[in-house]
Design a protein around this motif. Sequence first.
Motif, PDB file in Angstrom:
ATOM      1  N   GLU A 195       1.363   2.161  -3.191  1.00 26.21           N
ATOM      2  CA  GLU A 195       0.033   2.661  -4.137  1.00 26.21           C
ATOM      3  C   GLU A 195      -0.146   4.056  -4.091  1.00 26.21           C
ATOM      4  N   ALA A 217      -6.160   9.365   0.708  1.00 30.94           N
ATOM      5  CA  ALA A 217      -7.631   8.919   0.567  1.00 30.94           C
ATOM      6  C   ALA A 217      -8.657  10.031   0.486  1.00 30.94           C
ATOM      7  N   ALA A 228      -4.122   4.115   4.135  1.00 33.94           N
ATOM      8  CA  ALA A 228      -4.627   4.826   3.176  1.00 33.94           C
ATOM      9  C   ALA A 228      -5.136   6.176   3.393  1.00 33.94           C
ATOM     10  N   VAL A 279     -11.947   4.383  -0.724  1.00 36.87           N
ATOM     11  CA  VAL A 279     -11.283   3.106  -0.134  1.00 36.87           C
ATOM     12  C   VAL A 279     -12.367   2.353   0.547  1.00 36.87           C
ATOM     13  N   CYS A 286      -2.545   6.505  -3.282  1.00 41.28           N
ATOM     14  CA  CYS A 286      -4.014   6.711  -2.534  1.00 41.28           C
ATOM     15  C   CYS A 286      -4.734   7.968  -2.657  1.00 41.28           C
ATOM     16  N   LEU A 327       0.662  -1.116  -0.037  1.00 41.48           N
ATOM     17  CA  LEU A 327       0.041  -0.067  -0.060  1.00 41.48           C
ATOM     18  C   LEU A 327       0.954   1.190  -0.089  1.00 41.48           C
ATOM     19  N   LYS A 381      -8.731   8.678  -3.711  1.00 40.36           N
ATOM     20  CA  LYS A 381      -9.461   7.437  -4.017  1.00 40.36           C
ATOM     21  C   LYS A 381     -10.235   7.257  -2.752  1.00 40.36           C
TER      22      LYS A 381
END
Length: 274
Positions: free
Chosen positions: A137, A163, A158, A144, A139, A134, A142
């Motif tokens: 990634e 996020a 995240a 989630v 984020c 993660l 996003k």
Amino acid sequence: MTYIEYNFKVLPLQPGRDIILAELGELPFESFEDHESGLLAYIEESKDKDDLVESLFILKSDEFKISYTKTSIPQVNWNEEWEKNFHSIHIDTRCTIRAPFHPKTESEIDIIIMPKMSFGTGHHATTYQISKMLLEEDCKGKRVLDMGCGTGVLGILADIQGAQSVDYIDIDTWCVENAEENLERNSCKGNVLLGGAEKIEKEYDLILANINRNILLRDMSIYSSHLESEGVIYFSGFYNEDLDLIKEEATKQELTFVKNQIKDNWVAAKFTKN
């Protein structure tokens, strides 16, 4: 929630242990642990039956000598266990997962987790591996979902990485309460829901599902139907020998395998929506 521990002793150990693990995987066991003479298997007390494992093929085989005992395991108070044994977890020097009683670190991401009676401290190979993946990634912005959230540590990671929103779902009341507490500890916001896949109502760009093989296979169609096109989903909570089964079901659900990691025979795998 009370669990039943099955302690299997297996002779010869291999391939006996692998065979019995594969057979138990078809039953409602939630987790397994190897030991030097066999295997431990855990199931919710409400799902256990006196004759649950009697139909296993390997028990009737003359090639193996199998015996087992059953023990009732009350839910562990992880507060007490952590304070006795817990040490901070460092992931790629960027992220530290620690308890409130540990000093703040200089890590870029500093997550405070008190597990109460929930799974997800970063110590287990599955949580550690998804956390590590993660970190790679993007984020930002996003939507989630942390499915089977436990302590909420993955969703919190995240969130800290930008996020837009994070929803948390778990079947255990302790986990829901604990995730809410850990969100507050880390100045994060999110919706924490009690239940299973039936609680998924929104569309997501990123789904984190660290549960177990049987539930992943059963509910993967639901996860996929709520994942946006080109969205990303991480699966963990299963052994390396189960990866092909996960890939096969993922393909049916229009998910494309990207990569995986293995630690202590536990797998974390990344897929994207076609």
